[in-house]
Design a protein around this motif. Structure first.
Motif, PDB file in Angstrom:
ATOM      1  N   ALA A   1      33.453  71.809  28.724  1.00 44.20           N
ATOM      2  CA  ALA A   1      32.247  71.776  29.921  1.00 44.20           C
ATOM      3  C   ALA A   1      32.686  71.019  30.986  1.00 44.20           C
ATOM      4  O   ALA A   1      32.438  71.410  32.269  1.00 44.20           O
ATOM      5  CB  ALA A   1      31.357  70.899  29.033  1.00 44.20           C
ATOM      6  N   VAL A   2      33.553  70.183  30.773  1.00 38.44           N
ATOM      7  CA  VAL A   2      33.969  68.877  32.074  1.00 38.44           C
ATOM      8  C   VAL A   2      35.069  70.006  32.788  1.00 38.44           C
ATOM      9  O   VAL A   2      34.684  69.974  34.029  1.00 38.44           O
ATOM     10  CB  VAL A   2      34.485  67.812  31.586  1.00 38.44           C
ATOM     11  N   LEU A   3      35.869  70.486  32.392  1.00 36.88           N
ATOM     12  CA  LEU A   3      36.624  71.468  33.057  1.00 36.88           C
ATOM     13  C   LEU A   3      36.297  72.635  33.765  1.00 36.88           C
ATOM     14  O   LEU A   3      36.542  72.950  34.792  1.00 36.88           O
ATOM     15  CB  LEU A   3      38.130  71.975  32.456  1.00 36.88           C
ATOM     16  N   ALA A   4      35.222  73.045  33.008  1.00 39.45           N
ATOM     17  CA  ALA A   4      34.467  74.347  33.508  1.00 39.45           C
ATOM     18  C   ALA A   4      33.855  73.774  34.920  1.00 39.45           C
ATOM     19  O   ALA A   4      33.876  74.475  35.880  1.00 39.45           O
ATOM     20  CB  ALA A   4      33.532  74.939  32.642  1.00 39.45           C
ATOM     21  N   ALA A   5      32.853  72.629  34.737  1.00 38.13           N
ATOM     22  CA  ALA A   5      32.434  72.139  35.972  1.00 38.13           C
ATOM     23  C   ALA A   5      33.222  71.824  37.209  1.00 38.13           C
ATOM     24  O   ALA A   5      32.912  72.343  38.391  1.00 38.13           O
ATOM     25  CB  ALA A   5      31.449  70.890  35.480  1.00 38.13           C
ATOM     26  N   ALA A   6      34.367  71.314  36.692  1.00 32.96           N
ATOM     27  CA  ALA A   6      35.368  70.979  37.670  1.00 32.96           C
ATOM     28  C   ALA A   6      35.632  72.149  38.484  1.00 32.96           C
ATOM     29  O   ALA A   6      35.974  72.496  39.629  1.00 32.96           O
ATOM     30  CB  ALA A   6      36.651  70.101  37.346  1.00 32.96           C
ATOM     31  N   ARG A   7      36.174  73.319  37.858  1.00 32.22           N
ATOM     32  CA  ARG A   7      36.649  74.471  38.189  1.00 32.22           C
ATOM     33  C   ARG A   7      35.460  75.098  39.330  1.00 32.22           C
ATOM     34  O   ARG A   7      35.670  75.798  40.257  1.00 32.22           O
ATOM     35  CB  ARG A   7      36.976  75.780  37.282  1.00 32.22           C
ATOM     36  N   ARG A   8      34.297  75.115  38.869  1.00 30.86           N
ATOM     37  CA  ARG A   8      33.311  75.698  39.778  1.00 30.86           C
ATOM     38  C   ARG A   8      33.028  75.282  41.091  1.00 30.86           C
ATOM     39  O   ARG A   8      32.506  75.928  42.099  1.00 30.86           O
ATOM     40  CB  ARG A   8      31.911  75.635  39.174  1.00 30.86           C
ATOM     41  N   GLY A   9      33.481  74.075  41.423  1.00 32.79           N
ATOM     42  CA  GLY A   9      33.509  73.627  42.808  1.00 32.79           C
ATOM     43  C   GLY A   9      34.534  73.885  43.588  1.00 32.79           C
ATOM     44  O   GLY A   9      34.454  73.911  44.737  1.00 32.79           O
ATOM     45  N   GLY A  10      35.279  74.817  43.264  1.00 29.55           N
ATOM     46  CA  GLY A  10      36.432  75.411  44.116  1.00 29.55           C
ATOM     47  C   GLY A  10      37.471  74.359  44.546  1.00 29.55           C
ATOM     48  O   GLY A  10      37.495  73.447  44.059  1.00 29.55           O
ATOM     49  N   GLY A  11      38.307  75.030  45.407  1.00 26.52           N
ATOM     50  CA  GLY A  11      39.534  74.270  45.806  1.00 26.52           C
ATOM     51  C   GLY A  11      40.458  74.164  44.938  1.00 26.52           C
ATOM     52  O   GLY A  11      41.029  75.241  44.530  1.00 26.52           O
ATOM     53  N   ALA A  12      41.108  72.913  44.400  1.00 27.58           N
ATOM     54  CA  ALA A  12      42.305  72.688  43.636  1.00 27.58           C
ATOM     55  C   ALA A  12      41.850  71.808  42.456  1.00 27.58           C
ATOM     56  O   ALA A  12      41.234  70.722  42.826  1.00 27.58           O
ATOM     57  CB  ALA A  12      43.541  72.333  44.234  1.00 27.58           C
ATOM     58  N   VAL A  13      42.153  72.029  41.136  1.00 27.51           N
ATOM     59  CA  VAL A  13      42.112  70.974  40.255  1.00 27.51           C
ATOM     60  C   VAL A  13      43.491  71.171  39.705  1.00 27.51           C
ATOM     61  O   VAL A  13      44.200  72.035  39.187  1.00 27.51           O
ATOM     62  CB  VAL A  13      41.199  71.647  38.944  1.00 27.51           C
ATOM     63  N   VAL A  14      44.084  69.690  39.389  1.00 28.58           N
ATOM     64  CA  VAL A  14      45.322  69.498  38.820  1.00 28.58           C
ATOM     65  C   VAL A  14      45.010  68.972  37.482  1.00 28.58           C
ATOM     66  O   VAL A  14      44.305  67.826  37.405  1.00 28.58           O
ATOM     67  CB  VAL A  14      46.158  68.884  39.725  1.00 28.58           C
ATOM     68  N   VAL A  15      45.712  69.381  36.598  1.00 29.68           N
ATOM     69  CA  VAL A  15      45.531  68.560  35.189  1.00 29.68           C
ATOM     70  C   VAL A  15      46.962  68.207  34.348  1.00 29.68           C
ATOM     71  O   VAL A  15      47.772  69.054  34.299  1.00 29.68           O
ATOM     72  CB  VAL A  15      44.912  69.708  34.013  1.00 29.68           C
ATOM     73  N   ASP A  16      47.108  66.887  34.122  1.00 27.63           N
ATOM     74  CA  ASP A  16      47.876  66.538  33.466  1.00 27.63           C
ATOM     75  C   ASP A  16      47.971  66.528  32.135  1.00 27.63           C
ATOM     76  O   ASP A  16      47.171  65.769  31.533  1.00 27.63           O
ATOM     77  CB  ASP A  16      48.353  65.046  33.847  1.00 27.63           C
ATOM     78  N   LEU A  17      48.784  67.248  31.655  1.00 23.57           N
ATOM     79  CA  LEU A  17      48.326  67.802  30.147  1.00 23.57           C
ATOM     80  C   LEU A  17      49.504  66.960  28.976  1.00 23.57           C
ATOM     81  O   LEU A  17      50.667  66.615  29.590  1.00 23.57           O
ATOM     82  CB  LEU A  17      48.912  69.406  29.842  1.00 23.57           C
ATOM     83  N   PRO A  18      48.891  66.839  27.959  1.00 23.26           N
ATOM     84  CA  PRO A  18      49.927  65.951  26.833  1.00 23.26           C
ATOM     85  C   PRO A  18      51.077  67.131  26.426  1.00 23.26           C
ATOM     86  O   PRO A  18      50.745  68.244  26.487  1.00 23.26           O
ATOM     87  CB  PRO A  18      49.037  65.538  25.992  1.00 23.26           C
ATOM     88  N   ARG A  19      52.128  66.677  25.742  1.00 21.41           N
ATOM     89  CA  ARG A  19      53.147  67.451  25.131  1.00 21.41           C
ATOM     90  C   ARG A  19      52.542  67.876  24.033  1.00 21.41           C
ATOM     91  O   ARG A  19      53.172  69.006  23.660  1.00 21.41           O
ATOM     92  CB  ARG A  19      54.379  66.623  25.237  1.00 21.41           C
ATOM     93  N   ARG A  20      51.717  67.263  23.233  1.00 21.32           N
ATOM     94  CA  ARG A  20      51.290  67.706  21.950  1.00 21.32           C
ATOM     95  C   ARG A  20      50.047  68.301  22.191  1.00 21.32           C
ATOM     96  O   ARG A  20      48.987  67.979  22.837  1.00 21.32           O
ATOM     97  CB  ARG A  20      51.207  66.560  21.023  1.00 21.32           C
ATOM     98  N   VAL A  21      49.846  69.636  21.687  1.00 22.59           N
ATOM     99  CA  VAL A  21      48.670  70.601  21.880  1.00 22.59           C
ATOM    100  C   VAL A  21      47.720  70.389  20.840  1.00 22.59           C
ATOM    101  O   VAL A  21      47.988  71.027  19.778  1.00 22.59           O
ATOM    102  CB  VAL A  21      49.102  71.938  22.337  1.00 22.59           C
ATOM    103  N   ASP A  22      46.597  69.596  21.023  1.00 27.32           N
ATOM    104  CA  ASP A  22      45.531  69.566  20.143  1.00 27.32           C
ATOM    105  C   ASP A  22      44.513  70.514  20.446  1.00 27.32           C
ATOM    106  O   ASP A  22      44.750  71.323  21.316  1.00 27.32           O
ATOM    107  CB  ASP A  22      45.261  68.108  19.765  1.00 27.32           C
ATOM    108  N   GLU A  23      43.381  70.325  19.934  1.00 23.92           N
ATOM    109  CA  GLU A  23      42.333  71.199  20.083  1.00 23.92           C
ATOM    110  C   GLU A  23      41.827  70.747  21.622  1.00 23.92           C
ATOM    111  O   GLU A  23      41.455  71.745  22.250  1.00 23.92           O
ATOM    112  CB  GLU A  23      41.199  71.044  19.171  1.00 23.92           C
ATOM    113  N   GLY A  24      41.762  69.856  21.851  1.00 27.99           N
ATOM    114  CA  GLY A  24      41.123  69.387  23.260  1.00 27.99           C
ATOM    115  C   GLY A  24      42.369  69.758  24.330  1.00 27.99           C
ATOM    116  O   GLY A  24      41.759  70.245  25.563  1.00 27.99           O
ATOM    117  N   ALA A  25      43.695  69.604  24.110  1.00 28.86           N
ATOM    118  CA  ALA A  25      44.530  70.347  25.090  1.00 28.86           C
ATOM    119  C   ALA A  25      44.482  71.775  25.189  1.00 28.86           C
ATOM    120  O   ALA A  25      44.775  72.392  26.108  1.00 28.86           O
ATOM    121  CB  ALA A  25      45.898  69.541  24.846  1.00 28.86           C
ATOM    122  N   ALA A  26      44.356  72.372  23.963  1.00 28.03           N
ATOM    123  CA  ALA A  26      44.170  73.778  24.065  1.00 28.03           C
ATOM    124  C   ALA A  26      42.966  74.330  24.939  1.00 28.03           C
ATOM    125  O   ALA A  26      43.057  75.130  25.671  1.00 28.03           O
ATOM    126  CB  ALA A  26      43.916  74.316  22.397  1.00 28.03           C
TER     127      ALA A  26
END
Length: 367
Positions: free
Chosen positions: A234-259
């Motif tokens: 929900a949060v990332l979808a809201a961030a993307r709707r605003g346009g421009g650029a979104v940069v995400v610092d990702l963890p190396r371990r891919v859990d459900e949230g990272a996925a």
């Protein structure tokens, strides 16, 4: 005779576009539609028939016609964004009436409430092209992914793009610290842990700390080290709707949230130091992240081990090369200085980021 009902907009809406036009005389249906508009943060205009004032029908970003009012709008000019709304689940005639008025959609409450809230919120926020979303992930620990993520966001903001930096790595120490804004006022991830459905893009942006002309969503210093995947979505979808650029610092371990985060990223950068053990570790990260992220590229960081260069690292990993991340003091010793990564416009790291954005935005525009 048309009757107009106006509602004061909620405080802080600023230049938000107008909400939908509602046409109905059904008091119960009107109550439902007003409730859904309130949930979407929109200010509607209500009439019993097609508005008499010039442009009212044509200019509305969305028109919600109650099933009771279908006969009264049958002769109106055809337009897009027309939704016929009813409350009788057993009335098959609603489809015929929808065709007669040229409706794009037919909605029967209460089943379609969430869809309608999302649609109303879209027009209220003036949704356009979604933000170009870039994820940065380290090929191994200490690769410099967080520093590069910050530099990309700082560079994007300096170029005038609306920019949001998201810290998706709860064990990374906090990007607000790296940017020198640990004490800055604003919400952190734990405040969004219960988010479900749709989060308002404008409200999200206004609630976050503002650092170096960009908004930052990071972690606090508490015990919370995860948020549910639904909240991440929900949060990332809201961030993307605003346009421009979104940069995400990702963890190396891919859990459900990272996925969930990976699923919303357009371009991924895998930061890999040019040494054999780092390449071997990065191969494991790439194999997992690549199952979700379709466009994953290698950003190679020197100094180089004997026999390696940036092209060879990319070849070994079987991924396209994004470029060589230049070595500078802010990248090798993150957080020691007060100047955030990429803040020096003429520095090598900022030049790398500027070049990346130019290419990525051009590719996105051509897609």
């Amino acid at each position: 005779m048309a009757v107009t009902v106006t509602h004061d907009p909620p405080s802080g809406t600023g230049g938000r576009r107008s909400g939908p036009l509602i046409i109905t005389e059904d008091a119960d249906l009107l109550d439902d539609l007003l409730r859904l508009c309130a949930a979407a943060g929109a200010t509607p205009e209500v009439h019993h028939g097609v508005p008499e004032h010039r442009g009212g029908w044509e200019a509305a970003p969305l028109v919600l016609v109650g099933d009771d009012a279908a006969p009264r709008v049958r002769t109106a000019s055809r337009r897009r964004g027309l939704v016929l709304v009813g409350r009788d689940q057993d009335d098959s005639g609603i489809w015929r009436r929808a065709v007669e008025i040229g409706a794009d959609h037919v909605l029967v409450l209460p089943d379609g409430e969430q869809w309608l809230v999302d649609r109303i919120a879209d027009v209220a926020e003036g949704v356009g092209r979604p933000a170009l979303t870039v994820g940065v992930i380290g090929g191994r620990g200490g690769a410099g992914a967080s520093t590069l993520a910050c530099a990309l966001a700082v560079t994007s903001a300096r170029e005038g793009l609306r920019t949001l930096l998201v810290d998706a790595d709860p064990l990374g120490g906090g990007l607000d610290v790296l940017l020198g804004g640990e004490a800055a006022e604003g919400l952190r991830w734990p405040a969004f842990a219960t988010s479900r459905g749709r989060v308002g893009g404008g409200a999200l942006e206004e609630s976050l700390p503002r650092l170096h002309s960009l908004r930052v969503l990071s972690w606090d210093r508490g015990d919370c080290v995860a948020v549910p995947p639904q909240a991440v979505r929900a949060v990332l979808a809201a961030a993307r709707r605003g346009g421009g650029a979104v940069v995400v610092d990702l963890p190396r371990r891919v859990d459900e949230g990272a996925a969930e985060a990976l699923a919303q990223i357009d371009v991924g950068l895998l930061v890999v130091p040019a040494e054999l053990r780092a390449v071997a570790a990065a191969a494991r990260v790439a194999s997992v992240a690549g199952m979700v992220l379709r466009d994953l590229r290698v950003a190679v960081r020197g100094p180089y081990a004997p026999g390696l260069d940036d092209r060879e690292v990319a070849r070994l990993l079987g991924l396209p090369l994004a470029g060589e991340v230049p070595v500078e003091s802010g990248l090798r010793r993150p957080g020691e200085g007060r100047t955030p990564p990429g803040a020096t416009a003429r520095g090598p790291l900022a030049r790398f980021c500027t070049g990346f954005w130019e290419r990525a935005l051009t590719e996105a525009g051509a897609a």
